[in-house]
Design a protein around this motif. Structure first.
Motif, PDB file in Angstrom:
ATOM      1  N   VAL A 135     -13.872  -6.903   6.637  1.00  0.00           N
ATOM      2  CA  VAL A 135     -14.112  -5.466   6.632  1.00  0.00           C
ATOM      3  C   VAL A 135     -14.189  -5.041   5.174  1.00  0.00           C
ATOM      4  CG1 VAL A 135     -13.163  -3.208   7.232  1.00  0.00           C
ATOM      5  CG2 VAL A 135     -12.923  -5.118   8.822  1.00  0.00           C
ATOM      6  N   LYS A 136     -15.326  -4.491   4.813  1.00  0.00           N
ATOM      7  CA  LYS A 136     -15.493  -4.066   3.427  1.00  0.00           C
ATOM      8  C   LYS A 136     -14.749  -2.765   3.193  1.00  0.00           C
ATOM      9  CE  LYS A 136     -19.786  -6.425   2.647  1.00  0.00           C
ATOM     10  NZ  LYS A 136     -21.065  -6.410   2.000  1.00  0.00           N
TER      11      LYS A 136
ATOM     12  N   VAL B  94      -4.408 -10.877   1.026  1.00  0.00           N
ATOM     13  CA  VAL B  94      -4.500  -9.873   2.091  1.00  0.00           C
ATOM     14  C   VAL B  94      -5.965  -9.544   2.310  1.00  0.00           C
ATOM     15  CG1 VAL B  94      -3.830  -7.555   2.824  1.00  0.00           C
ATOM     16  CG2 VAL B  94      -2.259  -8.929   1.442  1.00  0.00           C
ATOM     17  N   GLN B  95      -6.390  -9.573   3.579  1.00  0.00           N
ATOM     18  CA  GLN B  95      -7.789  -9.308   3.896  1.00  0.00           C
ATOM     19  C   GLN B  95      -7.868  -8.610   5.244  1.00  0.00           C
ATOM     20  OE1 GLN B  95     -10.625 -10.553   1.845  1.00  0.00           O
ATOM     21  NE2 GLN B  95     -11.311  -8.804   3.007  1.00  0.00           N
ATOM     22  N   GLU B  96      -8.647  -7.538   5.327  1.00  0.00           N
ATOM     23  CA  GLU B  96      -8.865  -6.886   6.612  1.00  0.00           C
ATOM     24  C   GLU B  96     -10.048  -7.568   7.293  1.00  0.00           C
ATOM     25  OE1 GLU B  96      -9.424  -2.481   8.643  1.00  0.00           O
ATOM     26  OE2 GLU B  96      -9.141  -2.648   6.475  1.00  0.00           O
ATOM     27  N   LEU B  97      -9.861  -7.919   8.553  1.00  0.00           N
ATOM     28  CA  LEU B  97     -10.888  -8.654   9.298  1.00  0.00           C
ATOM     29  C   LEU B  97     -11.242  -7.926  10.588  1.00  0.00           C
ATOM     30  CD1 LEU B  97      -9.434 -12.267   8.980  1.00  0.00           C
ATOM     31  CD2 LEU B  97     -11.252 -11.249   7.609  1.00  0.00           C
TER      32      LEU B  97
ATOM     33  N   MET C 176     -17.460 -14.206   5.506  1.00  0.00           N
ATOM     34  CA  MET C 176     -16.350 -13.764   4.676  1.00  0.00           C
ATOM     35  C   MET C 176     -16.829 -13.309   3.305  1.00  0.00           C
ATOM     36  SD  MET C 176     -13.852 -14.266   6.752  1.00  0.00           S
ATOM     37  CE  MET C 176     -12.426 -14.076   5.738  1.00  0.00           C
ATOM     38  N   ASP C 177     -16.360 -12.153   2.881  1.00  0.00           N
ATOM     39  CA  ASP C 177     -16.557 -11.644   1.528  1.00  0.00           C
ATOM     40  C   ASP C 177     -15.201 -11.710   0.841  1.00  0.00           C
ATOM     41  OD1 ASP C 177     -19.281 -10.865   1.802  1.00  0.00           O
ATOM     42  OD2 ASP C 177     -18.633  -9.097   2.914  1.00  0.00           O
ATOM     43  N   VAL C 178     -15.045 -12.679  -0.036  1.00  0.00           N
ATOM     44  CA  VAL C 178     -13.772 -12.867  -0.714  1.00  0.00           C
ATOM     45  C   VAL C 178     -13.895 -12.333  -2.137  1.00  0.00           C
ATOM     46  CG1 VAL C 178     -12.029 -14.553  -1.397  1.00  0.00           C
ATOM     47  CG2 VAL C 178     -13.342 -14.911   0.692  1.00  0.00           C
ATOM     48  N   PRO C 179     -12.994 -11.435  -2.532  1.00  0.00           N
ATOM     49  CA  PRO C 179     -13.057 -10.906  -3.899  1.00  0.00           C
ATOM     50  C   PRO C 179     -12.993 -12.038  -4.928  1.00  0.00           C
ATOM     51  CG  PRO C 179     -11.476  -9.665  -2.588  1.00  0.00           C
ATOM     52  CD  PRO C 179     -11.898 -10.842  -1.771  1.00  0.00           C
TER      53      PRO C 179
END
Length: 166
Positions: free
Chosen positions: A161-162, A139-142, A73-76
């Motif tokens: 998803v970056k 909200v996160q696209e995975l 996971m890449d979390v802002p």
């Protein structure tokens, strides 16, 4: 007239049979969509939920994953985190559920692609999380990879998803 009625009855029986067959034997895409819906429902934390139920929910949630699952996971605002075992994911889920008073999840814009071998698939979707009664969702696209293990779909990899903003 009688012949036309017989044909109509045969067509109706065939359509009903096809409908029943699709319910009893759903295709892989439908099974994956059901899996995602069940996972989102299982991940929910109800307000004032008993701590024991939170732990039980974490254990039930880990059942959706393959034993060799990888979560990246890449979390802002937070660094990239990779969990590469079911035990690490169970610990993370348990800790997260213990710290939450309430959580609801939705998976929108779900795209499922089943591999030609019908043993692997990918799903890409937008995950929306409402945490602790906040009106501002996360909200996160995975992107998710799934494998069929003993005729059941299991999540084998989840990654962020970056997008251009990340």
């Amino acid at each position: 007239m009688k012949r036309l009625l017989n044909i109509a009855v045969i067509v109706a029986v065939l359509l009903a049979g096809f409908w029943i067959y699709r319910i009893l034997f759903p295709n892989d895409e439908r099974l994956i969509r059901q899996l995602l819906a069940e996972a989102a429902e299982t991940a929910e934390v109800k307000q004032n939920e008993n701590p024991l139920f939170k732990i039980a929910g974490a254990n039930k949630l880990i059942g959706f994953f393959s034993p060799d699952v990888v979560l990246k996971m890449d979390v802002p605002g937070v660094d990239t985190r990779t969990l590469d075992s079911a035990d690490e994911i169970r610990q993370a889920i348990t800790a997260a559920r213990a710290s939450l008073q309430e959580a609801r999840f939705q998976f929108n814009e779900v795209l499922v692609n089943v591999g030609a071998d019908s043993q692997s698939a990918t799903a890409q979707f937008v995950a929306i999380a409402y945490l602790n009664g906040s009106g501002d969702p996360l909200v996160q696209e995975l992107r998710m990879q799934l494998r069929k293990i003993y005729r059941r779909w299991k999540i084998s990899r989840v990654e962020t998803v970056k997008t251009l903003g990340m």
